[in-house]
Design an enzyme around this catalytic site. Sequence first.
Site, PDB file in Angstrom:
ATOM      1  N   TYR A 177      -9.773  41.367   9.626  1.00  0.00           N
ATOM      2  CA  TYR A 177      -9.361  40.071  10.164  1.00  0.00           C
ATOM      3  C   TYR A 177     -10.507  39.066  10.199  1.00  0.00           C
ATOM      4  O   TYR A 177     -10.331  37.942  10.646  1.00  0.00           O
ATOM      5  CB  TYR A 177      -8.767  40.238  11.567  1.00  0.00           C
ATOM      6  N   LYS A 190     -10.150  56.000  10.288  1.00  0.00           N
ATOM      7  CA  LYS A 190      -9.974  56.633   8.973  1.00  0.00           C
ATOM      8  C   LYS A 190     -11.377  56.937   8.441  1.00  0.00           C
ATOM      9  O   LYS A 190     -11.742  56.572   7.309  1.00  0.00           O
ATOM     10  CB  LYS A 190      -9.201  55.662   8.054  1.00  0.00           C
ATOM     11  N   ASP A 209      -3.340  57.972  10.050  1.00  0.00           N
ATOM     12  CA  ASP A 209      -2.037  58.406   9.514  1.00  0.00           C
ATOM     13  C   ASP A 209      -1.469  59.546  10.358  1.00  0.00           C
ATOM     14  O   ASP A 209      -0.281  59.564  10.691  1.00  0.00           O
ATOM     15  CB  ASP A 209      -2.129  58.777   8.025  1.00  0.00           C
ATOM     16  N   ASP A 228      -3.339  46.555  15.169  1.00  0.00           N
ATOM     17  CA  ASP A 228      -2.215  45.638  14.948  1.00  0.00           C
ATOM     18  C   ASP A 228      -0.974  46.422  14.538  1.00  0.00           C
ATOM     19  O   ASP A 228       0.117  46.258  15.087  1.00  0.00           O
ATOM     20  CB  ASP A 228      -2.622  44.645  13.842  1.00  0.00           C
TER      21      ASP A 228
END
Length: 335
Positions: free
Chosen positions: A124, A171, A204, A228
Amino acid sequence: MKHTITLILGDGIGPEVTAAVVTVLERSGLDVEWDAHLAGAASLERHGDTLPVPLLDSIKRNKIALKGPLTTPVGSGFTSVNVGLRKALDLFVNLRPVSSVPSITSRYEGVDLVIVRENTEDLYAGLEHEVVPGVVESLKIITSVASTRVARFAFDYAREHGRARVTAVHKANIMKLSDGLFLESVRNVAAKYPDITCDDRIVDAACMHLVMDPTQFDVLLLPNLYGDIVSDLCAGLVGGLGVVPAANLGTDIGVFEAVHGSAPDIAGQNVANPMALLLSAVLMLRHIGEGTIADRIVSALGQVLSEGRVRTRDLGGSATTSAFADAIARKAVAA
Ligand code: NAI
């Protein structure tokens, strides 16, 4: 105590839901002076600027704002007004408590988790460029400073709210440097909070675990992009965007807003559900030390929902925005 609060009416359904929430707050006994401002599309039309300086000055002065949703005008040259506001005021935390709401049918019961999302960097940062035609690069910025301060917030929040565990979501198995730095920063902070358990999940797997059994989570701590996405997923676990509140918090400033957008498809029809903004206002009331009024409003909302007679269209009823607010206000009225 009288509070001065900046009020951003918002675009689309914004003026309708903010008016509804203002009614409930005032009739519940909040002593407040509203410092009302436009932003977003409405402000662009009137002042030629989506985030006018007088609005930013008002929030810096009052430290607290209640914000309706803002439309980011479509077209080049307009970055998200919401992202701009968070950057301009350094609102580095997006806080979203996600709880099952009795009387609202959803897929799960007993969900009670809190999302703490870093709000200022990651993808972002808006740093994108075309390397050569057909190839673009988007920079993911992760710093130890921003990761550490949001982690501190999450652990302090857990301690203050009697929560036992903070789960970092990342991640780092793929983005070893960027998400690796986030995770390392979280672990460094966690070492100073031996009373709070810290664990982590790969994003995930975290999504799969959330859908399998969301009740296993307590506080989730995420960088901006995963935050988000996962926070909308979590809203879906308890009934959708219409029932989940949010706060954008900086060192000494809080901007409280619903998670949903300006809903242009139903704007001006007096059918929008003001509940998400009302629950955001409840977070605001607790933040400014008005817990008694907050409790009264939560109880009044619970009664109106469980009686089931006055509900907006999205909750299966036919009540207008203002009728729903009026029903809540009548029950929340100060003794
Ligand atoms: P949206 O959240 O405005 O609408 C999605 C769907 O949910 C629509 O069908 C809408 O009617 C419904 N909905 C939303 N809020 C509702 C409510 N309170 N009661 C009943 N139904 C409701 O998302 P969309 O359409 O993607 O975005 C519209 C505009 O809002 C865009 O300009 C976007 O940039 C802006 N936006 C602003 C946000 C903010 O100010 N925090 C957050 C998300 C989007």
